[in-house]
Design an enzyme around this catalytic site. Sequence first.
Site, PDB file in Angstrom:
ATOM      1  CG  ASP A 330      -0.044   0.261   2.487  1.00 29.71           C
ATOM      2  OD1 ASP A 330       1.254   0.192   2.647  1.00 29.71           O
ATOM      3  OD2 ASP A 330      -0.722   0.147   3.596  1.00 29.71           O
ATOM      4  CG  ASP A 332       1.740   3.329   4.443  1.00 31.31           C
ATOM      5  OD1 ASP A 332       0.519   2.899   4.944  1.00 31.31           O
ATOM      6  OD2 ASP A 332       2.504   2.427   4.417  1.00 31.31           O
ATOM      7  CG  ASP A 447      -3.336   2.836   5.218  1.00 35.06           C
ATOM      8  OD1 ASP A 447      -4.418   2.570   4.795  1.00 35.06           O
ATOM      9  OD2 ASP A 447      -2.728   1.953   5.879  1.00 35.06           O
TER      10      ASP A 447
HETATM   11  P1  UTP Z   1       2.188  -1.156   6.620  1.00 35.96           P
HETATM   12  O1  UTP Z   1       1.454  -2.234   7.020  1.00 35.96           O
HETATM   13  O2  UTP Z   1       1.779  -0.377   5.297  1.00 35.96           O
HETATM   14  O3  UTP Z   1       3.793  -1.936   6.216  1.00 35.96           O
HETATM   15  O4  UTP Z   1       2.712  -0.036   7.826  1.00 35.96           O
HETATM   16  P2  UTP Z   1       4.967  -1.182   5.241  1.00 35.96           P
HETATM   17  O5  UTP Z   1       6.201  -1.198   6.014  1.00 35.96           O
HETATM   18  O6  UTP Z   1       4.564  -0.019   4.719  1.00 35.96           O
HETATM   19  O7  UTP Z   1       4.969  -2.449   4.218  1.00 35.96           O
HETATM   20  P3  UTP Z   1       4.237  -2.586   2.716  1.00 35.96           P
HETATM   21  O8  UTP Z   1       5.050  -2.395   1.837  1.00 35.96           O
HETATM   22  O9  UTP Z   1       3.114  -1.498   2.874  1.00 35.96           O
HETATM   23  O10 UTP Z   1       3.809  -4.166   3.114  1.00 35.96           O
HETATM   24  C1  UTP Z   1       3.542   1.008   7.916  1.00 35.96           C
HETATM   25  C2  UTP Z   1       3.900   1.414   9.159  1.00 35.96           C
HETATM   26  O11 UTP Z   1       2.926   2.129   9.803  1.00 35.96           O
HETATM   27  C3  UTP Z   1       2.662   1.329  11.052  1.00 35.96           C
HETATM   28  C4  UTP Z   1       3.078   0.013  11.226  1.00 35.96           C
HETATM   29  O12 UTP Z   1       3.759   0.099  12.499  1.00 35.96           O
HETATM   30  C5  UTP Z   1       4.201  -0.007  10.006  1.00 35.96           C
HETATM   31  O13 UTP Z   1       5.584   0.071  10.462  1.00 35.96           O
HETATM   32  N1  UTP Z   1       0.839   1.220  11.332  1.00 35.96           N
HETATM   33  C6  UTP Z   1       0.427   0.598  10.081  1.00 35.96           C
HETATM   34  C7  UTP Z   1       0.404   1.884  12.289  1.00 35.96           C
HETATM   35  O14 UTP Z   1       0.936   2.433  12.958  1.00 35.96           O
HETATM   36  N2  UTP Z   1      -0.937   1.538  12.229  1.00 35.96           N
HETATM   37  C8  UTP Z   1      -1.713   1.100  11.396  1.00 35.96           C
HETATM   38  O15 UTP Z   1      -3.019   0.909  11.745  1.00 35.96           O
HETATM   39  C9  UTP Z   1      -1.034   0.438   9.994  1.00 35.96           C
HETATM   40 MN    MN Z   2       2.688   0.146   3.585  1.00 34.28          MN
END
Ligand code: UTP
Ligand code: MN
Length: 523
Positions: A330, A332, A447
């Site tokens: 995804d 972020d 996100d």
């Molecule tokens: P992600 O699940 O998107 O992982 O969360 P990522 O490291 O970006 O990897 P991919 O490529 O998308 O799979 C990013 C960070 O945001 C935090 C998590 O701790 C993670 O380290 N996070 C995620 C939150 O704090 N709350 C959430 O609801 C989701």
């Molecule tokens: Mn991510």
Amino acid sequence: MAQVPRKKKRKDSALSLGGGGPVGAVKFGEAGIFLVERRMGSSRRRFLTELARKKGFRVEGQMSESVTHVVSENNSGDEVLELLEKQNGICGTEFTAALVDITWFTESMGAGKPLQLEKRHRLQVKRAAAAGTIAVPVSPHACQRRTTLNNRNRLFTDALNILAENAELSENEGPYLAFTRASSVLKSLPYNVTKMDDLKGIPNLGDHSRKLIEEILEGGTCNEVQDLIQNVRYQTLKKFTSIFGVGVKTADKWFKEGLRTLNELRASTIKFTKQQEAGLLYYEDLILPVTKVEADLIKQIIEEAVHRFLPSAIITLTGGFRRGKEYGHDVDFLITHREEGREEGLISKVISWMTAQGIILYDDITDNSYHKWKYKESETFDRFAKCFSIFKLQKMVHNLEPGRTCSHGSLAANETRGIGLAGHAGSPRHLTATAAKDKDWKAVRVDLVVAPFGQYAYALLGWTGSRLFERDLRRYAKHFGHMILNSHSLFDNKQNTFLLAATEEEIFAHLGLDYIPPQERNA
Ligand code: UTP
Ligand code: MN
């Protein structure tokens, strides 16, 4: 010892030292401890000093000849000696105090008395640089290791990740963490493991993980892993949990009801949540990796939308892409504004506008609920205003296989409006929208998180990951600093106060940790 300035011996030497904090009567005067701050950090050193003094140990604030045990963490014997020579003018060859690892200290604290030194406690000095030995001991805490994306031990980490995933799918938290930690420590090694000897002194490797590594070293594969990837439950739960909105419990329930494929799910009478409906509708797109090019494109789209409502808002790409990854599951983003309060209400305006432009296929907005939060609760989730969404990304060239960067999307055109869930509500049996190969857009999970400026550094640290890095940061803060860290703040239990931070560097400093940049947080 000759070069150490002589200090008059005093019975109350522990009491005379700086550092403050509660001091118990010295019960074990014969052992004089000096804690080396390097790699331990000042706050952890302070914490350990207080702990030991409370238990009646003699801890010296400075190096002196009354020190019998020089305790350090994650330093080699040579490094400690070099430091003492530089800082205290101590001559290595005349040095008599024992150089010991933190394990001696923690075990002694556990036993309530200074333990007899064993060989394993001692740091080796000037050892022969035998091939495969490591110069710097590896920390058991992911937040004290530098883990880049250059994983030299993928053969082992891939296998360990499968065992970890299986444990997670069976809700076995212990084994999940053990395999995840084992995999993570191997990712941080600056060399390829080619023999079991290469793993001497490496923490976080239990018997099970070591056996797996040994098997792979001998035969190239591991039977347990081979069996698992053939296992129907593992395969099915992996598939079901790859649907947006489906967790382990739901996937397991469906598996127990006899469901095995997405088509069976789609044809079933299951009442899906809105999120799961979207997950099934856009499944084929959402399982494709998102490229960095696509992430940058989405950033431009979000910037345009956000700046319409709040011109100088700051938008930062977080998550895996901030750690330097080329692909993600995804994208972020963290949004803030220097004038605190200006960010309030932003997310719904931005999403409404983008929905009207036909950019949003799905959205789930959560309002900020920080005011309801008791800061002492440690929670996995934060309370920021946020939106879990699915974007409709236009593409100029259709083929978006990983490895081919060919996407040059732009804002989705107005005429594409209406492909969102609205048209499908109540008709989950049509949960396929992305199977068509020739469509000119791709569904992408995005996100969006909005943080008040005062919490921005904590939010950035919390949303940059990796998951294990975050977990270990929080654990480290709790156990070694008596602090509660989350994506909003850092609370110091001893001082009963919040520690403010404007940058990530300041947060690491509060925790007494060396700063680790995002590209080295791929634990
Ligand atoms: P992600 O699940 O998107 O992982 O969360 P990522 O490291 O970006 O990897 P991919 O490529 O998308 O799979 C990013 C960070 O945001 C935090 C998590 O701790 C993670 O380290 N996070 C995620 C939150 O704090 N709350 C959430 O609801 C989701
Ligand atoms: Mn991510």
